[in-house]
Design a protein around this motif. Structure first.
Motif, PDB file in Angstrom:
ATOM      1  N   CYS A 195      42.806  31.740  33.824  1.00 58.01           N
ATOM      2  CA  CYS A 195      41.825  30.819  33.238  1.00 58.01           C
ATOM      3  C   CYS A 195      40.600  30.734  34.140  1.00 58.01           C
ATOM      4  O   CYS A 195      40.729  30.576  35.362  1.00 58.01           O
ATOM      5  N   VAL A 196      39.409  30.829  33.544  1.00 58.20           N
ATOM      6  CA  VAL A 196      38.152  30.816  34.281  1.00 58.20           C
ATOM      7  C   VAL A 196      37.187  29.839  33.598  1.00 58.20           C
ATOM      8  O   VAL A 196      37.389  29.451  32.448  1.00 58.20           O
ATOM      9  N   PRO A 197      36.090  29.452  34.291  1.00 53.82           N
ATOM     10  CA  PRO A 197      35.178  28.454  33.714  1.00 53.82           C
ATOM     11  C   PRO A 197      34.256  28.976  32.614  1.00 53.82           C
ATOM     12  O   PRO A 197      33.892  28.224  31.722  1.00 53.82           O
ATOM     13  N   THR A 198      33.841  30.256  32.680  1.00 52.80           N
ATOM     14  CA  THR A 198      32.780  30.721  31.781  1.00 52.80           C
ATOM     15  C   THR A 198      33.143  32.043  31.112  1.00 52.80           C
ATOM     16  O   THR A 198      34.016  32.788  31.570  1.00 52.80           O
ATOM     17  N   ASP A 199      32.412  32.341  30.043  1.00 52.98           N
ATOM     18  CA  ASP A 199      32.601  33.615  29.344  1.00 52.98           C
ATOM     19  C   ASP A 199      32.272  34.793  30.259  1.00 52.98           C
ATOM     20  O   ASP A 199      32.944  35.828  30.216  1.00 52.98           O
ATOM     21  N   HIS A 200      31.220  34.647  31.066  1.00 55.34           N
ATOM     22  CA  HIS A 200      30.852  35.747  31.957  1.00 55.34           C
ATOM     23  C   HIS A 200      31.974  36.058  32.940  1.00 55.34           C
ATOM     24  O   HIS A 200      32.313  37.224  33.168  1.00 55.34           O
ATOM     25  N   LEU A 201      32.562  35.014  33.538  1.00 52.57           N
ATOM     26  CA  LEU A 201      33.651  35.244  34.484  1.00 52.57           C
ATOM     27  C   LEU A 201      34.883  35.805  33.790  1.00 52.57           C
ATOM     28  O   LEU A 201      35.655  36.557  34.392  1.00 52.57           O
ATOM     29  N   ARG A 202      35.075  35.446  32.531  1.00 53.62           N
ATOM     30  CA  ARG A 202      36.180  36.016  31.757  1.00 53.62           C
ATOM     31  C   ARG A 202      36.031  37.533  31.654  1.00 53.62           C
ATOM     32  O   ARG A 202      36.979  38.287  31.907  1.00 53.62           O
ATOM     33  N   ASN A 203      34.817  37.987  31.320  1.00 51.47           N
ATOM     34  CA  ASN A 203      34.572  39.429  31.221  1.00 51.47           C
ATOM     35  C   ASN A 203      34.666  40.100  32.583  1.00 51.47           C
ATOM     36  O   ASN A 203      35.230  41.194  32.723  1.00 51.47           O
ATOM     37  N   GLN A 204      34.106  39.449  33.598  1.00 54.33           N
ATOM     38  CA  GLN A 204      34.122  40.018  34.940  1.00 54.33           C
ATOM     39  C   GLN A 204      35.551  40.189  35.450  1.00 54.33           C
ATOM     40  O   GLN A 204      35.911  41.236  36.004  1.00 54.33           O
ATOM     41  N   MET A 205      36.380  39.167  35.249  1.00 51.23           N
ATOM     42  CA  MET A 205      37.769  39.230  35.706  1.00 51.23           C
ATOM     43  C   MET A 205      38.535  40.311  34.948  1.00 51.23           C
ATOM     44  O   MET A 205      39.316  41.075  35.550  1.00 51.23           O
ATOM     45  N   GLY A 206      38.348  40.393  33.636  1.00 50.87           N
ATOM     46  CA  GLY A 206      39.047  41.406  32.844  1.00 50.87           C
ATOM     47  C   GLY A 206      38.688  42.819  33.270  1.00 50.87           C
ATOM     48  O   GLY A 206      39.562  43.698  33.363  1.00 50.87           O
ATOM     49  N   ARG A 207      37.424  43.040  33.555  1.00 52.28           N
ATOM     50  CA  ARG A 207      36.986  44.384  33.954  1.00 52.28           C
ATOM     51  C   ARG A 207      37.440  44.719  35.368  1.00 52.28           C
ATOM     52  O   ARG A 207      37.797  45.863  35.663  1.00 52.28           O
ATOM     53  N   ASP A 208      37.426  43.714  36.280  1.00 56.02           N
ATOM     54  CA  ASP A 208      37.935  43.942  37.640  1.00 56.02           C
ATOM     55  C   ASP A 208      39.414  44.318  37.609  1.00 56.02           C
ATOM     56  O   ASP A 208      39.861  45.197  38.350  1.00 56.02           O
ATOM     57  N   ALA A 209      40.182  43.655  36.752  1.00 57.06           N
ATOM     58  CA  ALA A 209      41.619  43.933  36.651  1.00 57.06           C
ATOM     59  C   ALA A 209      41.856  45.370  36.198  1.00 57.06           C
ATOM     60  O   ALA A 209      42.727  46.079  36.732  1.00 57.06           O
ATOM     61  N   ALA A 210      41.079  45.817  35.215  1.00 56.31           N
ATOM     62  CA  ALA A 210      41.266  47.172  34.690  1.00 56.31           C
ATOM     63  C   ALA A 210      40.807  48.232  35.694  1.00 56.31           C
ATOM     64  O   ALA A 210      41.494  49.229  35.931  1.00 56.31           O
ATOM     65  N   GLN A 211      39.641  48.008  36.302  1.00 56.11           N
ATOM     66  CA  GLN A 211      39.051  49.013  37.176  1.00 56.11           C
ATOM     67  C   GLN A 211      39.804  49.166  38.489  1.00 56.11           C
ATOM     68  O   GLN A 211      40.021  50.285  38.967  1.00 56.11           O
ATOM     69  N   ASN A 212      40.221  48.041  39.084  1.00 59.66           N
ATOM     70  CA  ASN A 212      40.781  48.090  40.434  1.00 59.66           C
ATOM     71  C   ASN A 212      42.302  48.061  40.483  1.00 59.66           C
ATOM     72  O   ASN A 212      42.899  48.532  41.449  1.00 59.66           O
ATOM     73  N   PHE A 213      42.938  47.482  39.451  1.00 57.47           N
ATOM     74  CA  PHE A 213      44.389  47.348  39.490  1.00 57.47           C
ATOM     75  C   PHE A 213      45.096  48.037  38.324  1.00 57.47           C
ATOM     76  O   PHE A 213      46.319  48.055  38.268  1.00 57.47           O
ATOM     77  N   GLY A 214      44.333  48.571  37.389  1.00 60.18           N
ATOM     78  CA  GLY A 214      44.950  49.215  36.243  1.00 60.18           C
ATOM     79  C   GLY A 214      45.684  48.248  35.343  1.00 60.18           C
ATOM     80  O   GLY A 214      46.615  48.624  34.625  1.00 60.18           O
TER      81      GLY A 214
END
Length: 594
Positions: A75-94
């Motif tokens: 859970c995150v505060p904003t839509d931007h952080l939601r996208n940022q977290m989702g992309r970080d998870a895919a790019q760095n941790f698969g």
């Protein structure tokens, strides 16, 4: 316990020392059956820029790989952080995490990133998910659960049955006296204070070269403004009431005033020096009070530099993508400035930001700390990485700067019976007619560079100028020069005046300001006031206001006439309607004669 990290995490993931310590502490509390304090709840408090995103994803990755959970919710505060977290998870941790709105295919993903608002709107959805899955809940910047009085209760209902709950924050405190779910508190007299399971503060982060040193140059302002029929004049050495202090702040950051122009030029020059010293794609951030303010400052930057800054506001549907594109720009051609209101105040990862201007009127310590956190993330590019945050010397901001290295805990007061005190209403009712409408009109804010703050110490302008000279002469970064002087002071070898007299330079107009300069400023001010009166109060065209004052074109008016017109417009704004110029002039003559 055996360290589970090295065997499970992807080989390319290298954790910082503090992150490894945290993981050990987390698993000891949540998994070690021999631990009498074992609990599924954990609170991590880490300074902005320390790397909380990778920390959360590492925990989620390990628990998923070990089969201890089968679904991840972040859970995150904003839509931007939601996208940022989702992309970080895919790019760095698969890790494939769904990070949009609407239906999620639970067979295609292993988790999701959602906002606190999404959960508050439909808590039963996540409660049902917790009933059928073993869920790891990460609550990023968990203090946002106090944004709405009902969010905390709905959040507890939604995730009451989650298997593990990691809460993180860089600023775990609010002023609304709402307890944060699944956070432990201890009582100190009539105050409850949060207890973190692991803390990583700014002071240690700087020592570990995880975060940058920050220097805070301040620029005083001699401000003039009108409120109702009253005119005020003050600099930041003057003590004012809460209302007048607020008006002084808004006068200072007025986009049409001299303060913001002067400070921007200083900050832009600093940014150029940083780029010349090796950080070729370094960027700058200006945070503004609202969208209209941001629009004007973006135009000012375009006028002064010839380049259009990136402007991001919450109503821009593509703001998130624009911020990510700005963050990813490399090389000398990378855009220099980004102008925002709140879009870049929290959690947004733009490592190349090195310079920031605080042109907001928000005075909360939480907001200011999050803002400073945007420029303190280290890159490690082989160049010196000191960051610079330009501020006006408001007493509240200076207090926040002094406390920037202290650990802050969520705390709130208790009533005598032990229950939390109720927060004051932000919208207190007022009896109609008892508070006549008054308009605030900023006139001018004459800037003057004053003290700089570094490592919780204050240095006067004379010392700063000497440091700049020494740094240039010896080829040593200013932060290191200050560090040497500070160490010399501690050893008694150097005498630094830490509390110099307050500069009064801003109280007088520049000696190089000509009559022509003054008339240009007055004409610009009259135009702005006429537009405000016409469009905000009267719903007419601004030309009608100008014609009301007189047939002579403004460009043909002498300085005394422009001063009179400015004062007339101020009095018109104070009542929200046009005063007959002849009657106004007679009133002014009466006041003079009296």
């Amino acid at each position: 316990m055996n360290d589970p990290v090295l065997d499970v995490l992807p080989s390319h993931i290298e954790l910082r020392e503090w992150q490894s310590e945290f993981l050990d502490t987390f698993f000891n509390k949540t998994l070690d059956r021999s631990n009498p304090d074992r609990s599924p709840n954990f609170l991590l408090v880490a300074t902005p820029g320390a790397g909380k995103t990778w920390t959360q994803l590492s925990i989620a990755y390990i628990l998923k790989k070990r089969g201890l959970i089968d679904w991840i919710v972040i859970c995150v505060p904003t839509d931007h952080l939601r996208n940022q977290m989702g992309r970080d998870a895919a790019q760095n941790f698969g890790i494939d995490l769904y990070h949009s709105t609407g239906f999620v295919d639970e067979e295609e993903y292993c988790g999701e990133v959602v906002t606190y608002a999404q959960v508050a709107n439909a808590p039963k959805v996540w409660r049902a998910r917790c009933d059928k899955k073993k869920i790891m809940l990460c609550s990023d910047e968990v203090h946002h659960l106090g944004d709405d009085l009902t969010w905390g209760e709905k959040y507890k209902h939604a995730f009451e049955n989650a298997s593990y709950r990691l809460s993180t924050s860089g600023t775990p405190f609010r002023t609304d006296n709402q307890q944060i779910p699944w956070v432990d508190y201890e009582q100190d007299e009539n105050t409850l204070k949060s207890i973190a399971d692991y803390e990583y503060g700014y002071g240690r982060a700087v020592k570990d070269s995880v975060c940058r040193h920050v220097i805070f140059p301040t620029f005083d302002a001699h401000c003039e403004w009108q409120y109702g029929f009253n005119r005020f004049s003050a600099s930041y050495s003057d003590e004012l009431s809460k209302r007048l202090s607020s008006q002084r702040r808004n006068t200072t950051i007025d986009a049409d005033g001299q303060w913001i122009e002067k400070v921007f030029l200083e900050a832009d020059s600093r940014l150029s020096s940083i780029r010349d010293d090796g950080h070729v794609d370094a960027g700058g951030l200006v945070v503004c009070k609202d969208k209209a303010h941001a629009d004007k400052i973006a135009k000012l930057i375009k006028k002064k530099t010839g380049s259009t800054p990136l402007l991001v506001t919450s109503d821009d549907t593509k703001a998130s993508d624009k911020i990510e594109a700005f963050a990813a720009e490399k090389g000398k051609g990378a855009k220099r400035w980004i102008v925002a209101v709140k879009m870049v105040s929290e959690g947004v990862d733009i490592k190349r930001l090195r310079v920031a201007i605080y042109a907001s009127n928000v005075m909360t310590e939480m907001y200011f700390r999050q803002f400073v956190g945007r420029v303190i993330r280290m890159i490690g590019g082989g160049y010196e990485e000191t960051a610079y945050v330009y501020v006006y010397p408001d007493a509240d901001l200076l207090s926040h700067i002094q406390r920037i290295k202290e650990e802050v805990r969520h705390e709130f007061k208790l009533e005598d019976d032990g229950t939390p005190k109720k927060a004051d209403s932000k919208n207190k009712s007022k009896t109609p007619g008892n508070n006549p409408l008054k308009f605030f009109v900023p006139m001018e804010a004459l800037p003057a560079e004053s003290d700089h703050y570094w490592d919780q110490k204050r240095f006067g302008i004379l010392e700063i100028n000497a440091v700049k000279g020494l740094a240039t002469e010896m080829g040593i970064p200013e932060a290191k020069t200050l560090a040497l002087l500070k160490r010399g002071q501690e050893l008694g070898l150097v005498d630094i005046e830490v509390d110099p007299p307050v500069s009064k330079q801003g109280s007088q107009p520049s000696s190089r300001e000509s009559k022509n300069d003054r008339k240009k400023k007055l004409s610009k001010r009259c135009n702005g006031m006429a537009v405000k009166l016409a469009l905000s109060c009267l719903d007419i065209e601004p030309i009608v206001v100008h014609q009301k004052w007189g047939r002579k074109p403004q460009s043909k008016m002498q300085e005394p006439e422009l001063l009179q017109k400015r004062d007339w417009l101020g009095d018109c704004l104070s009542i929200g309607s046009m005063i007959e110029p002849q009657e106004w002039r007679r009133d002014q003559e009466g006041e003079v004669n009296a």
